[in-house]
Design a protein around this motif. Sequence first.
Motif, PDB file in Angstrom:
ATOM      1  N   ILE A 257      -1.578  22.397   7.650  1.00  0.00           N
ATOM      2  CA  ILE A 257      -1.319  21.240   6.799  1.00  0.00           C
ATOM      3  C   ILE A 257      -1.371  19.943   7.615  1.00  0.00           C
ATOM      4  CG2 ILE A 257       0.380  20.089   5.325  1.00  0.00           C
ATOM      5  CD1 ILE A 257      -0.959  22.476   3.986  1.00  0.00           C
ATOM      6  N   THR A 258      -0.677  19.905   8.736  1.00  0.00           N
ATOM      7  CA  THR A 258      -0.641  18.712   9.581  1.00  0.00           C
ATOM      8  C   THR A 258      -2.029  18.408  10.133  1.00  0.00           C
ATOM      9  OG1 THR A 258       1.624  19.244  10.210  1.00  0.00           O
ATOM     10  CG2 THR A 258       0.469  17.645  11.583  1.00  0.00           C
ATOM     11  N   ASP A 259      -2.441  17.163  10.033  1.00  0.00           N
ATOM     12  CA  ASP A 259      -3.733  16.657  10.532  1.00  0.00           C
ATOM     13  C   ASP A 259      -4.942  17.133   9.725  1.00  0.00           C
ATOM     14  OD1 ASP A 259      -2.444  15.299  12.595  1.00  0.00           O
ATOM     15  OD2 ASP A 259      -2.591  17.020  13.959  1.00  0.00           O
ATOM     16  N   HIS A 260      -4.717  17.961   8.717  1.00  0.00           N
ATOM     17  CA  HIS A 260      -5.845  18.463   7.926  1.00  0.00           C
ATOM     18  C   HIS A 260      -5.622  18.266   6.425  1.00  0.00           C
ATOM     19  CE1 HIS A 260      -7.793  20.390  11.405  1.00  0.00           C
ATOM     20  NE2 HIS A 260      -6.570  20.685  11.790  1.00  0.00           N
TER      21      HIS A 260
ATOM     22  N   GLY B   7       5.718  12.150   4.832  1.00  0.00           N
ATOM     23  CA  GLY B   7       5.816  12.039   6.279  1.00  0.00           C
ATOM     24  C   GLY B   7       4.504  11.599   6.903  1.00  0.00           C
ATOM     25  N   SER B   8       3.934  12.443   7.761  1.00  0.00           N
ATOM     26  CA  SER B   8       2.716  12.073   8.493  1.00  0.00           C
ATOM     27  C   SER B   8       1.433  12.309   7.700  1.00  0.00           C
ATOM     28  CB  SER B   8       2.644  12.860   9.807  1.00  0.00           C
ATOM     29  OG  SER B   8       2.556  14.259   9.541  1.00  0.00           O
ATOM     30  N   ILE B   9       1.536  12.857   6.499  1.00  0.00           N
ATOM     31  CA  ILE B   9       0.336  13.112   5.686  1.00  0.00           C
ATOM     32  C   ILE B   9      -0.162  11.779   5.116  1.00  0.00           C
ATOM     33  CG2 ILE B   9      -0.586  14.239   3.622  1.00  0.00           C
ATOM     34  CD1 ILE B   9       1.508  16.449   4.041  1.00  0.00           C
ATOM     35  N   PRO B  10      -1.391  11.341   5.451  1.00  0.00           N
ATOM     36  CA  PRO B  10      -1.889  10.064   4.930  1.00  0.00           C
ATOM     37  C   PRO B  10      -2.117  10.132   3.431  1.00  0.00           C
ATOM     38  CG  PRO B  10      -3.646  11.222   6.070  1.00  0.00           C
ATOM     39  CD  PRO B  10      -2.399  12.030   6.288  1.00  0.00           C
ATOM     40  N   HIS B  11      -1.941   9.006   2.756  1.00  0.00           N
ATOM     41  CA  HIS B  11      -2.189   9.069   1.321  1.00  0.00           C
ATOM     42  C   HIS B  11      -2.720   7.739   0.785  1.00  0.00           C
ATOM     43  CE1 HIS B  11       1.563   7.291  -0.638  1.00  0.00           C
ATOM     44  NE2 HIS B  11       0.691   7.175  -1.602  1.00  0.00           N
ATOM     45  N   PHE B  12      -3.478   7.876  -0.309  1.00  0.00           N
ATOM     46  CA  PHE B  12      -4.084   6.721  -0.967  1.00  0.00           C
ATOM     47  C   PHE B  12      -4.118   7.008  -2.459  1.00  0.00           C
ATOM     48  CE2 PHE B  12      -7.520   9.651  -1.074  1.00  0.00           C
ATOM     49  CZ  PHE B  12      -8.348   9.253  -2.109  1.00  0.00           C
ATOM     50  N   GLY B  13      -4.513   6.009  -3.230  1.00  0.00           N
ATOM     51  CA  GLY B  13      -4.633   6.252  -4.659  1.00  0.00           C
ATOM     52  C   GLY B  13      -4.951   4.984  -5.422  1.00  0.00           C
ATOM     53  N   GLY B  14      -4.955   5.131  -6.747  1.00  0.00           N
ATOM     54  CA  GLY B  14      -5.265   4.020  -7.620  1.00  0.00           C
ATOM     55  C   GLY B  14      -4.441   4.083  -8.887  1.00  0.00           C
ATOM     56  N   SER B  15      -4.179   2.906  -9.449  1.00  0.00           N
ATOM     57  CA  SER B  15      -3.460   2.818 -10.721  1.00  0.00           C
ATOM     58  C   SER B  15      -4.467   2.854 -11.863  1.00  0.00           C
ATOM     59  CB  SER B  15      -2.655   1.518 -10.781  1.00  0.00           C
ATOM     60  OG  SER B  15      -1.687   1.491  -9.760  1.00  0.00           O
ATOM     61  N   ALA B  16      -4.218   3.734 -12.825  1.00  0.00           N
ATOM     62  CA  ALA B  16      -5.121   3.908 -13.964  1.00  0.00           C
ATOM     63  C   ALA B  16      -5.316   2.596 -14.715  1.00  0.00           C
ATOM     64  CB  ALA B  16      -4.557   4.973 -14.902  1.00  0.00           C
ATOM     65  N   GLY B  17      -6.499   2.409 -15.292  1.00  0.00           N
ATOM     66  CA  GLY B  17      -6.814   1.218 -16.065  1.00  0.00           C
ATOM     67  C   GLY B  17      -7.085   1.549 -17.525  1.00  0.00           C
TER      68      GLY B  17
END
Length: 386
Positions: free
Chosen positions: A130-133, A159-169
């Motif tokens: 899970i970590t780094d992958h 924690g260390s898991i990177p995350h991104f996203g978007g708000s629905a339109g």
Amino acid sequence: MRHEQTEGVVTAVSHAREAEQVAQELARQLLHPHLGFVLFFCSAEYDLEALGPALQAYFGGLSVVGCTTAGEITSEGYSQGCVSAIGFDHRSFSIASALIDEMDRFNLIDAQQLVERLVRDCRGNALAPITDHSFALTLLDGLSSREEVVLAALSAALGSIPHFGGSAGDDNHLTRTHVYYDGQFHSGAAVVVLVNTWLDFEVFTSHHIEPRAEKLVVTRADSESRRVLELNAAPAAEEYARLIGVPLAELDMRTFAAHPLAVRIKEQYYIRSIQQVNADGSLTFYCAVENGIVLTAMTPGPLLPNLQRQFQRLRGRLGAPLLTIGCDCVLRRLELSGGSEMPAVSEFLREQRVIGFNTYGEQFNGMHINQTFTGVAIGRPDPSQD
């Protein structure tokens, strides 16, 4: 109608109007013996009560998640009024998802339990540590005004898991936005997706906005509704119009895109985009605003060169992209629309294999931001490792 298949992912797009036909076309284009998960972005103009069950029927027991948009990014570049989708091969991607059905009540304990469940589900496929992958994707109701609270809890739990996203339109109607989970479209809700993969990837954010000298102080705000009533102790809309040299009656979404405001945190500027002018002369923002914050006037620089530099850097690290999932602020698209740069940017996104949508706000490692292009770039498999 067009779809593409490469190692690990299949992409699809449907411009059909009827829900049944959309689901049928997507299912046919995404047909793959190792299909494990489907992510889609759709126009809010569809009959969502019909589209929800249709997608569930055509994809059987597969996990399918998605959201409504303010514009789609497809394998053909920018589009409008369609559905763009990605199918993931379970041999390259172990993916788990969960619904936050009440963003108003979501807290840190809920976030910890949700992330633990997602990690446990991803580990079931035993692809990579899970970590780094792993990375997380969040799709949030773009009109909930609860993004910051939900993101803070999730960020702490991830924690260390990177995350991104978007708000629905909702195609700029600003009335109701939806996320899709378990066969239904939901409002006031969010979907969290955890992606575990042995492929190289990078979560990133980029913007083309540059600071000016002028400052505005929020002197009266209703932070709960994200409304600013006064700037520099003057009516907010009047003071903003004065600053940018535009008549009050001409303030609209295109004006907001061309004249953004930002909060400075250390050396970085984070855009706080205006959503609309209200009848009482206040301004509603897409992001959190509070009494006392200082807003810096900003001006857009060239958009395409900024994107090109970002992707050149990503290519230097990852090689040619297998896929980029992109969350592109609706105000960036409005800035481009009708201009000479629009076709070139659309073609560039197609070349970079970007699939995604125009958002009412973006998320990056726990922060809720505006007027950015935020996403994850995923590299192709290394042939030497076969």
